[in-house]
Design a protein around this motif. Structure first.
Motif, mmCIF file in Angstrom:
data_model
loop_
_atom_site.group_PDB
_atom_site.id
_atom_site.type_symbol
_atom_site.label_atom_id
_atom_site.label_comp_id
_atom_site.label_asym_id
_atom_site.label_seq_id
_atom_site.Cartn_x
_atom_site.Cartn_y
_atom_site.Cartn_z
ATOM 1 N N GLY A 133 0.781 -1.230 0.000
ATOM 2 C CA GLY A 133 0.000 0.000 0.000
ATOM 3 C C GLY A 133 0.806 1.269 0.000
ATOM 4 N N ALA A 134 2.148 1.186 0.062
ATOM 5 C CA ALA A 134 3.000 2.372 0.100
ATOM 6 C C ALA A 134 3.613 2.616 -1.265
ATOM 7 C CB ALA A 134 4.101 2.202 1.142
ATOM 8 N N PRO A 135 3.664 3.878 -1.740
ATOM 9 C CA PRO A 135 4.214 4.162 -3.071
ATOM 10 C C PRO A 135 5.714 3.919 -3.119
ATOM 11 C CG PRO A 135 3.751 6.193 -1.891
ATOM 12 C CD PRO A 135 3.185 5.089 -1.065
ATOM 13 N N GLN A 136 6.177 3.356 -4.234
ATOM 14 C CA GLN A 136 7.593 3.069 -4.433
ATOM 15 C C GLN A 136 8.215 3.940 -5.515
ATOM 16 O OE1 GLN A 136 8.882 0.341 -2.256
ATOM 17 N NE2 GLN A 136 6.943 1.161 -1.526
ATOM 18 N N ASN A 137 7.401 4.743 -6.201
ATOM 19 C CA ASN A 137 7.934 5.594 -7.268
ATOM 20 C C ASN A 137 8.803 6.701 -6.686
ATOM 21 O OD1 ASN A 137 5.086 4.577 -8.020
ATOM 22 N ND2 ASN A 137 6.028 4.977 -9.992
ATOM 23 N N ASP A 138 9.842 7.038 -7.396
ATOM 24 C CA ASP A 138 10.700 8.155 -7.013
ATOM 25 C C ASP A 138 9.897 9.448 -7.030
ATOM 26 O OD1 ASP A 138 12.571 10.435 -8.480
ATOM 27 O OD2 ASP A 138 13.582 9.373 -6.860
ATOM 28 N N ILE A 139 10.050 10.274 -5.993
ATOM 29 C CA ILE A 139 9.267 11.515 -5.923
ATOM 30 C C ILE A 139 9.751 12.552 -6.919
ATOM 31 C CG2 ILE A 139 8.613 11.200 -3.516
ATOM 32 C CD1 ILE A 139 10.790 13.187 -2.764
ATOM 33 N N GLY A 140 10.987 12.407 -7.401
ATOM 34 C CA GLY A 140 11.509 13.397 -8.326
ATOM 35 C C GLY A 140 11.187 13.098 -9.766
ATOM 36 N N TYR A 141 11.287 11.797 -10.154
ATOM 37 C CA TYR A 141 11.184 11.448 -11.563
ATOM 38 C C TYR A 141 10.176 10.338 -11.835
ATOM 39 C CZ TYR A 141 13.201 11.672 -16.264
ATOM 40 O OH TYR A 141 13.418 11.862 -17.594
ATOM 41 N N TYR A 142 9.530 9.836 -10.763
ATOM 42 C CA TYR A 142 8.409 8.899 -10.851
ATOM 43 C C TYR A 142 8.788 7.485 -11.251
ATOM 44 C CZ TYR A 142 6.036 13.444 -10.948
ATOM 45 O OH TYR A 142 5.639 14.722 -10.679
ATOM 46 N N PHE A 143 10.073 7.196 -11.417
ATOM 47 C CA PHE A 143 10.467 5.826 -11.726
ATOM 48 C C PHE A 143 10.427 4.966 -10.470
ATOM 49 C CE2 PHE A 143 11.634 7.511 -15.690
ATOM 50 C CZ PHE A 143 11.995 6.492 -16.551
ATOM 51 N N ALA A 144 10.341 3.654 -10.644
ATOM 52 C CA ALA A 144 10.440 2.701 -9.538
ATOM 53 C C ALA A 144 11.474 1.646 -9.918
ATOM 54 C CB ALA A 144 9.094 2.044 -9.256
ATOM 55 N N TYR A 145 12.106 1.059 -8.926
ATOM 56 C CA TYR A 145 13.237 0.165 -9.165
ATOM 57 C C TYR A 145 12.990 -1.177 -8.490
ATOM 58 C CZ TYR A 145 15.120 4.389 -10.991
ATOM 59 O OH TYR A 145 15.285 5.518 -11.742
ATOM 60 N N PRO A 146 12.558 -2.169 -9.266
ATOM 61 C CA PRO A 146 12.089 -3.431 -8.676
ATOM 62 C C PRO A 146 13.176 -4.227 -7.984
ATOM 63 C CG PRO A 146 12.260 -3.616 -11.067
ATOM 64 C CD PRO A 146 12.461 -2.171 -10.735
ATOM 65 N N ALA A 147 14.466 -3.995 -8.329
ATOM 66 C CA ALA A 147 15.538 -4.721 -7.651
ATOM 67 C C ALA A 147 15.589 -4.383 -6.170
ATOM 68 C CB ALA A 147 16.879 -4.396 -8.312
#
Length: 779
Positions: A133-147
């Motif tokens: 339920g918590a966002p994982q996207n970067d707050i600056g560029y919106y990417f997320a890193y599954p590793a």
């Protein structure tokens, strides 16, 4: 901040969060819980007749296409399927078989951050990602890193919503859908699990998990796991390491009340795989790599491109049953991180600038006039937030109302540190204390900016049971995104501020034809605020090379879906038609700012229209056997010519970038209680990499396979599994995706007659074949 090429959210560990007490995590999760009184468990009335239970869906765990009842397209994979895959695979790789998912991986084990996920042609910065339920996207560029996400052994389900994101999702930029990872609950009985893996490219992995069971009769239960993974780069010099901790504490009481705290800590040191242009690929193929050995002055040495990162994610979801009609859900989250995405470059003692300010000669490492140094891109980030909603049932209506608040700070610095005579960086983390300074003691930086991003949202919705079979949903969400930042480089820019608001209405209909068939339709609006990097000036020498702006508009999209589902005992299927229209379509890319510095950039592609069909089918002809088929047809077209250098690039009617027209997947699982296995075959069609469609990569297919045996009963009664996983079995030599798009690869004449120079896009090289053997033992 960035990891590899795109920006990332990476977080430093906070020891106090790793061992929360029961009182502290409930307080962290929901301060207003103290104002609520949970409902007591009730005993159902005894009418004298036993309840009638009717099984409508399929009773066997199939692992793919779990039953769905939502009024939108949703696909998912469960732990039954995940348990048969290579334990190294990350969440992006695991959903590759699902309709609409286009995954580009640069290494077979999912350790590198050089990867990408698109859904229905929409990029990674358009896809919301949640963990518990918590966002994982970067707050600056919106990417997320599954590793960085949880280990596969701890994942209960990965759900992929291709279009209509839940109204309460704490995400900015969800037009591309939502990937939601749910962790396994701590087990009711004390025990644990050990997994040991060996594989190609010197792959070594160990995983251990311990479940407490009921803790001293309190009803609390928890698990704690640790894993370590190391593998050599499958092409070129270098290696990747990953140390990871997952933990979850859970309490359940009353009539459905539930509270938990989950923590994931990741410590990784990974290599960036270089991304070739098409000319590089044709000339060198998989041989396009960093240099294996260092020679004096070499800026392409592999040790200069290693990215150390530490991050921590904490999430505390709470569900309270306040009465027979009223429930409350709240999730509080925290994130911390620090890391470096470096590159090799050279500095001279004279002719340097700080922003637009010319500098006096600087002292270089070694005392010479020219020095090879490590160019750092360090990011230090903190983020905290909460999303809370009340659900109230009154007759045929189910009302929802909630608030979302998110506050994050991101400090990005591009500085320079020394390397040794052997090419090894003296400080691979790029700490500012060790960075090269100007003659008067200031930090020598190509970029130095700090941004605070505050997001506030509210949402209201009503789900109306018009008849026992027909449900209508209506809702509205309002989101305000505020960027407050400072550019520390001398020049015309200092403070920046950008504030935008998006109004997001939605509606949906769900109709149950009978116990097995459903139809649904929805209209959803989404937005993506300009990322923080669009705000800041960039400089080349004393000249302004990139103009920051606060005048960009939000990307805004309207999407529609019309779908049909069938859920049977042996056959399940889903078919969804979709349509999107975008205004101010924002596309993320990476540009070379000179000297080896790769910086993020966003292109406004104007209007875009997309439509297509997603489908998936799961057939279970016998117990323990499942066959799965998925597919997508996508028509994505650019609706406007693109303004470039005062002219218009002829892009109207061209195919959208990174949007394959056809995708198809074929998979299956088998488990007879002794032998088990799986396979996953995925085809991805041609992908364009420029707006003018003058360059593209061919379609390709990948195949993953596994075979294993359950040894329980042969050795002892404990669950013991042995399996072999073959990743990319056919070992295709292909470009797997577009890493950096371009407006046009070839020189092109604009609508007004101007020659618009071309620039080549860059691509991901598809990973090679790998074999992994794993023994898993429960205790």
């Amino acid at each position: 901040m960035t990891q590899g090429l795109p920006a990332t959210a990476d977080y430093l560990p906070t020891p106090s969060l790793l061992h929360p007490s029961r009182a502290s995590w409930i307080a962290l999760a929901l301060p207003i819980v103290l104002l609520a009184t949970p409902a007591r468990a009730s005993t159902p009335p005894d009418d004298g007749d036993p309840p009638v239970i009717r099984v409508v869906g399929h009773p066997d765990p199939e692992g793919l296409l779990p039953d769905q009842t939502a009024s939108k397209a949703v696909s998912a994979i469960s732990s039954d399927f995940i348990a048969k895959q290579a334990p190294t695979l990350n969440a992006f790789q695991l959903v590759n078989l699902l309709p609409g998912a286009n995954v580009s991986s640069s290494d077979p084990y999912g350790l590198s951050t050089s990867s990408s996920l698109t859904l229905r042609g929409l990029g990674q910065d358009e896809i919301g990602v949640l963990l518990e339920g918590a966002p994982q996207n970067d707050i600056g560029y919106y990417f997320a890193y599954p590793a960085q996400f949880a280990d596969a052994e701890n994942v209960r389900q990965v759900a992929l919503t291709q279009g209509a994101v839940d109204i309460d999702s704490p995400t900015v930029g969800g037009a591309g859908g939502l990937l939601s990872v749910s962790l396994d609950d701590p087990h009711a009985r004390r025990g644990g699990q050990i997994d040991l893996s060996l594989g190609s490219y010197a792959e070594k992995r160990a995983f251990v998990r311990f479940d407490t069971g009921d803790i001293a009769g309190t009803g609390l239960k928890a698990f704690l796991s640790y894993s370590y993974n190391r593998a050599d780069n499958w092409r070129g010099a270098g290696f990747d390491t990953r140390s990871h901790v997952d933990a979850k504490l859970l309490d359940e009481w009353g009539d459905g009340d539930r509270a938990s705290v989950s923590v994931s800590f990741n410590d990784a040191d990974t290599s960036t795989y270089p991304s070739p242009t098409l000319a590089d690929w044709q000339a060198e193929g998989r041989g396009f790599n960093f240099d294996k050995h260092y020679t004096d002055g070499d800026t392409n040495y592999w040790r200069l491109y290693r990215s150390p990162f530490r991050n921590i994610y904490a999430s505390a979801p709470v569900h309270l049953v306040l009465s027979d009609r009223l429930t409350l859900d709240s999730t509080t989250y925290l994130q911390f991180g620090y890391g470096n995405s470096p590159y090799g470059t050279q500095l001279t003692s004279e002719g340097n600038f700080l922003g637009t300010e010319a500098l006096a000669p600087i002292a270089l490492p070694g005392g010479g006039d020219v020095a090879t140094v490590l160019g750092n891109f360090t990011g230090n980030q903190f983020r905290a937030g909460n999303v809370t909603k009340f659900n109230f049932r009154a007759g045929a209506n189910r009302f929802t109302a909630g608030l979302w608040f998110d506050d994050g700070t991101d400090h990005d610095v591009q500085s320079y540190t020394a390397i040794g005579a052997d090419g090894h960086p003296t400080d691979p983390w790029g700490y500012i204390d060790n960075a090269i300074r100007t003659a008067d003691g200031r930090l020598l930086a190509f970029e130095n900016e700090r941004t605070t991003t505050v997001t506030k949202g509210f949402f209201v919705a009503d789900s109306i049971d018009v008849t026992p079979r027909l449900t209508i949903d209506i809702g509205f969400k309002g989101v305000d995104v505020l960027h407050n930042g400072r550019n520390y480089l001398p020049g015309p820019q200092s403070q920046v501020r950008f504030d935008s608001f998006a109004a997001l209405p939605r509606a949906a209909v769900h109709y149950r034809i009978d116990d097995r068939q459903q139809i649904f339709a929805n209209v959803t609006t989404n937005f993506r605020a300009p990322d923080e990097y669009t705000l800041y000036n960039s400089y080349d020498g004393a000249l302004l090379s990139g103009q920051g702006t606060t005048k960009l508009k939000n990307e805004y999209s309207v999407s529609e879906e019309l779908g049909y589902r069938y859920i049977g005992a042996n056959l399940s299927a889903s078919l969804t038609a979709f349509h999107y229209h975008f205004r101010n379509r924002q596309l993320a890319t990476v540009i070379d700012a000179g000297g080896g510095a790769l910086i993020n950039s966003t292109i406004n592609a104007g209007q875009q229209t997309s439509y297509g069909v997603d489908g998936e089918l799961d057939y279970r002809p016998a117990k323990g056997v499942s066959l799965y088929v998925s597919g997508e047809y996508l028509h994505a077209r650019i609706d406007d010519d693109l303004p470039v250098d005062g002219d218009l690039l002829p892009t109207k009617g061209k195919h959208a970038v990174s949007s394959p027209t056809f995708q198809a997947g074929l998979g299956g699982t088998y488990d007879d209680g002794r032998l088990f296995g799986s396979f996953a075959l995925k085809y991805v069609g041609r992908q364009y990499s420029t707006f003018t469609n003058d360059e593209s990569i061919k379609g390709y297919a990948t195949l993953d396979m596994s075979v294993g045996v359950h040894l329980a009963g042969l050795i002892d009664a404990q669950r013991t599994d042995l399996r072999l996983n073959l990743i990319n079995a056919t070992n295709p030599h292909v470009l797997s995706g577009v890493e950096a798009i371009s407006t046009n690869a070839q020189d092109t004449i604009g609508r007004n007659g101007t020659l618009i120079a071309g620039s080549p896009p860059a691509y991901y090289i598809g990973s090679g074949r790998a074999l992994v053997a794993t023994v898993s033992r429960a205790f």
